[in-house]
Each structure stands twice: as C-alpha cells, then as structure tokens.
Design a protein around this motif. Structure first.
Motif, PDB file in Angstrom:
ATOM      1  N   ASN A   1       3.083  -0.098   1.420  1.00 31.27           N
ATOM      2  CA  ASN A   1       4.118  -0.329   0.428  1.00 31.27           C
ATOM      3  C   ASN A   1       3.491  -0.425  -0.963  1.00 31.27           C
ATOM      4  OD1 ASN A   1       5.898  -1.974  -1.303  1.00 31.27           O
ATOM      5  ND2 ASN A   1       7.206  -2.006   0.507  1.00 31.27           N
ATOM      6  N   ILE A   2       3.937   0.424  -1.880  1.00 28.19           N
ATOM      7  CA  ILE A   2       3.324   0.491  -3.208  1.00 28.19           C
ATOM      8  C   ILE A   2       3.601  -0.768  -4.020  1.00 28.19           C
ATOM      9  CG2 ILE A   2       5.184   1.723  -4.415  1.00 28.19           C
ATOM     10  CD1 ILE A   2       1.440   2.528  -4.733  1.00 28.19           C
ATOM     11  N   THR A   3       4.772  -1.364  -3.907  1.00 31.17           N
ATOM     12  CA  THR A   3       5.040  -2.590  -4.661  1.00 31.17           C
ATOM     13  C   THR A   3       4.249  -3.767  -4.086  1.00 31.17           C
ATOM     14  OG1 THR A   3       7.089  -2.947  -3.413  1.00 31.17           O
ATOM     15  CG2 THR A   3       7.285  -1.901  -5.560  1.00 31.17           C
ATOM     16  N   GLU A   4       4.034  -3.775  -2.798  1.00 29.81           N
ATOM     17  CA  GLU A   4       3.181  -4.815  -2.219  1.00 29.81           C
ATOM     18  C   GLU A   4       1.744  -4.656  -2.697  1.00 29.81           C
ATOM     19  OE1 GLU A   4       3.675  -4.786   2.047  1.00 29.81           O
ATOM     20  OE2 GLU A   4       5.755  -5.472   1.892  1.00 29.81           O
ATOM     21  N   ARG A   5       1.302  -3.428  -2.895  1.00 24.00           N
ATOM     22  CA  ARG A   5      -0.046  -3.181  -3.410  1.00 24.00           C
ATOM     23  C   ARG A   5      -0.158  -3.708  -4.843  1.00 24.00           C
ATOM     24  NH1 ARG A   5      -5.148  -2.973  -2.126  1.00 24.00           N
ATOM     25  NH2 ARG A   5      -4.443  -2.067  -0.192  1.00 24.00           N
ATOM     26  N   LEU A   6       0.887  -3.500  -5.636  1.00 21.55           N
ATOM     27  CA  LEU A   6       0.898  -4.038  -7.004  1.00 21.55           C
ATOM     28  C   LEU A   6       0.831  -5.567  -6.985  1.00 21.55           C
ATOM     29  CD1 LEU A   6       3.529  -1.623  -8.517  1.00 21.55           C
ATOM     30  CD2 LEU A   6       1.229  -1.933  -9.415  1.00 21.55           C
ATOM     31  N   GLU A   7       1.541  -6.185  -6.064  1.00 22.35           N
ATOM     32  CA  GLU A   7       1.507  -7.643  -5.945  1.00 22.35           C
ATOM     33  C   GLU A   7       0.120  -8.120  -5.518  1.00 22.35           C
ATOM     34  OE1 GLU A   7       4.788  -8.270  -3.272  1.00 22.35           O
ATOM     35  OE2 GLU A   7       6.261  -8.110  -4.886  1.00 22.35           O
TER      36      GLU A   7
ATOM     37  N   ILE B   1       3.792   8.117 -10.657  1.00 23.59           N
ATOM     38  CA  ILE B   1       3.324   7.218 -11.700  1.00 23.59           C
ATOM     39  C   ILE B   1       2.995   5.847 -11.108  1.00 23.59           C
ATOM     40  CG2 ILE B   1       3.957   6.026 -13.836  1.00 23.59           C
ATOM     41  CD1 ILE B   1       5.469   8.619 -14.599  1.00 23.59           C
ATOM     42  N   ALA B   2       3.794   5.377 -10.165  1.00 22.60           N
ATOM     43  CA  ALA B   2       3.479   4.102  -9.499  1.00 22.60           C
ATOM     44  C   ALA B   2       2.152   4.207  -8.762  1.00 22.60           C
ATOM     45  CB  ALA B   2       4.604   3.716  -8.542  1.00 22.60           C
ATOM     46  N   TYR B   3       1.925   5.297  -8.089  1.00 24.07           N
ATOM     47  CA  TYR B   3       0.650   5.491  -7.378  1.00 24.07           C
ATOM     48  C   TYR B   3      -0.524   5.612  -8.349  1.00 24.07           C
ATOM     49  CZ  TYR B   3       2.217   5.794  -2.557  1.00 24.07           C
ATOM     50  OH  TYR B   3       2.693   5.482  -1.302  1.00 24.07           O
ATOM     51  N   ILE B   4      -0.323   6.295  -9.466  1.00 21.40           N
ATOM     52  CA  ILE B   4      -1.375   6.416 -10.470  1.00 21.40           C
ATOM     53  C   ILE B   4      -1.707   5.038 -11.038  1.00 21.40           C
ATOM     54  CG2 ILE B   4      -1.921   7.341 -12.769  1.00 21.40           C
ATOM     55  CD1 ILE B   4      -0.092   9.795 -11.894  1.00 21.40           C
TER      56      ILE B   4
ATOM     57  N   GLY C   1      -7.718  11.798  -8.164  1.00 19.69           N
ATOM     58  CA  GLY C   1      -8.693  10.772  -7.799  1.00 19.69           C
ATOM     59  C   GLY C   1      -8.070   9.393  -7.714  1.00 19.69           C
ATOM     60  N   TYR C   2      -7.202   9.068  -8.650  1.00 20.14           N
ATOM     61  CA  TYR C   2      -6.529   7.764  -8.620  1.00 20.14           C
ATOM     62  C   TYR C   2      -5.597   7.656  -7.417  1.00 20.14           C
ATOM     63  CZ  TYR C   2      -8.034   6.907 -13.470  1.00 20.14           C
ATOM     64  OH  TYR C   2      -8.759   6.707 -14.609  1.00 20.14           O
ATOM     65  N   ILE C   3      -4.813   8.688  -7.190  1.00 24.32           N
ATOM     66  CA  ILE C   3      -3.844   8.643  -6.093  1.00 24.32           C
ATOM     67  C   ILE C   3      -4.559   8.535  -4.750  1.00 24.32           C
ATOM     68  CG2 ILE C   3      -2.077  10.001  -4.873  1.00 24.32           C
ATOM     69  CD1 ILE C   3      -0.975  10.732  -7.651  1.00 24.32           C
ATOM     70  N   GLN C   4      -5.693   9.217  -4.613  1.00 23.94           N
ATOM     71  CA  GLN C   4      -6.437   9.146  -3.353  1.00 23.94           C
ATOM     72  C   GLN C   4      -7.027   7.762  -3.086  1.00 23.94           C
ATOM     73  OE1 GLN C   4      -6.432  11.392  -0.889  1.00 23.94           O
ATOM     74  NE2 GLN C   4      -4.928  12.382  -2.208  1.00 23.94           N
TER      75      GLN C   4
ATOM     76  N   LEU D   1       7.477   5.608 -16.199  1.00 24.54           N
ATOM     77  CA  LEU D   1       8.133   5.536 -14.894  1.00 24.54           C
ATOM     78  C   LEU D   1       9.625   5.225 -15.061  1.00 24.54           C
ATOM     79  CD1 LEU D   1       6.622   3.832 -11.780  1.00 24.54           C
ATOM     80  CD2 LEU D   1       9.056   3.818 -12.208  1.00 24.54           C
ATOM     81  N   LEU D   2       9.941   4.236 -15.894  1.00 30.85           N
ATOM     82  CA  LEU D   2      11.335   3.866 -16.132  1.00 30.85           C
ATOM     83  C   LEU D   2      12.130   5.043 -16.668  1.00 30.85           C
ATOM     84  CD1 LEU D   2      13.633   1.757 -16.483  1.00 30.85           C
ATOM     85  CD2 LEU D   2      12.733   1.407 -18.794  1.00 30.85           C
TER      86      LEU D   2
END
Length: 175
Positions: free
Chosen positions: A25-31, A150-153, A16-19, A78-79
């Motif tokens: 870009n996942i890092t741009e989404r985090l920003e 994990i980044a997507y979650i 559900g979280y990943i969807q 993740l690390l």
C-alpha cells in the motif's frame, strides 16, 4: 490498493525511484517513511543535523529540507493531475531551491514539525482520491505522468535519500 504504475505513466528517468518502492500500500509506505524520518530527527542534536559528509554536500537538515521541497512540489502535481488538470507542470531545479540555504536556519524540532505536517497533508489528500483519480494522467516537464506514478516517485525519491543518509552520513536509518 493502488497498483504500481506502468512505464507509460512516467518519464524513464523516474524508473530508478519507482523500482525502489516495495510492493504494498503506497499510503502506508508514506506513513512508514514519516515515522522513520520523525524518529531520526527526534534523536538528533543540532550538531548532528548540521553535519555534511563532504565539502559542498548538503547537511542532514538540507537533505530533509530537500525532501520537504520535493514533497510539496510532487503533491501539488499529483493533486492537479488527479483532478484532471492537463497543463504541462514544470520541472524544478533542486540546486536553485537550495541556493539560499533556508534549512540551515531551522532547528531540528522545527524541521521535524514541518516534515510531519507536510507529510500528513499528503497522506490525507491521498486517502480521499477515488480509484479513477489515481489513474488520471497529465504532463510533467513534457513527459507523461499519472497521479499514482507521482505517489510512487515521491516514495522512491525519499527512499533514495534515506539510503544516502544511512550510507554516506552513517545515520541509523531503518528502511
């Protein structure tokens, strides 16, 4: 760009979280999320941040605090996975972490600063992962997990809670 993880890279309960995570870009989404949360907190009074939409529900401060706890735990996982650690990383109980209500003592300014620093640390770590590191796999709570899953979650979990802040707390959250 880091591709969306496959279903073999995470436990089914994270689907559900990943969807929730849009393409891109996942890092741009985090920003982008960092800007959303920091803008939200910057506009809040202490009274607004202490609001609970119902008895027994978390305050806005506690929701943001939960996001901080989750970010630290997920970033550590993740690390370690990205660096080849094959240990079984334990789960956590969000309710146990919130029992002492640590975030109610924060000011909105302090919470915003801690969120900014924590998120910046995660983003800087991700910027330096190699393409191979994103694909590394490990174990979390007896389930498979890749660094990229994990980044997507992390992003999807925060999207979920930002939606709750918008829908249940009636806050102006721009997703």
């Amino acid at each position: 760009m880091v591709e969306r993880p496959t279903t073999e890279e995470y436990a089914a309960f994270y689907e559900g979280y990943i969807q929730l995570v849009p393409e891109g870009n996942i890092t741009e989404r985090l920003e982008l999320q960092a800007n959303i949360v920091q803008t939200l907190l910057s506009s809040m009074t202490e009274e607004q941040a202490n609001y609970r939409y119902a008895e027994g529900k978390w305050s806005v401060k506690e929701v943001i605090g939960h996001l901080l706890d989750n970010e630290r735990i997920m970033s550590s996982r993740l690390l370690r996975i990205a660096r080849g650690d094959k240990a079984n990383h334990p789960g956590y109980d969000q309710d146990v972490l919130m029992q002492s209500q640590p975030f109610n003592a924060y000011t909105v300014v302090d919470l915003n600063e801690e969120y900014a620093v924590t998120r910046r640390s995660t983003i800087l770590m991700l910027h330096h992962l190699t393409p191979e590191a994103w694909l590394c796999r490990g174990i979390v709570s007896d389930n498979p997990a890749s660094a990229r899953s994990i980044a997507y979650i992390l992003v999807g979990h925060e999207l979920h809670h930002l939606s709750v802040l918008r829908d249940r707390y009636s806050l102006d959250v721009k997703l």
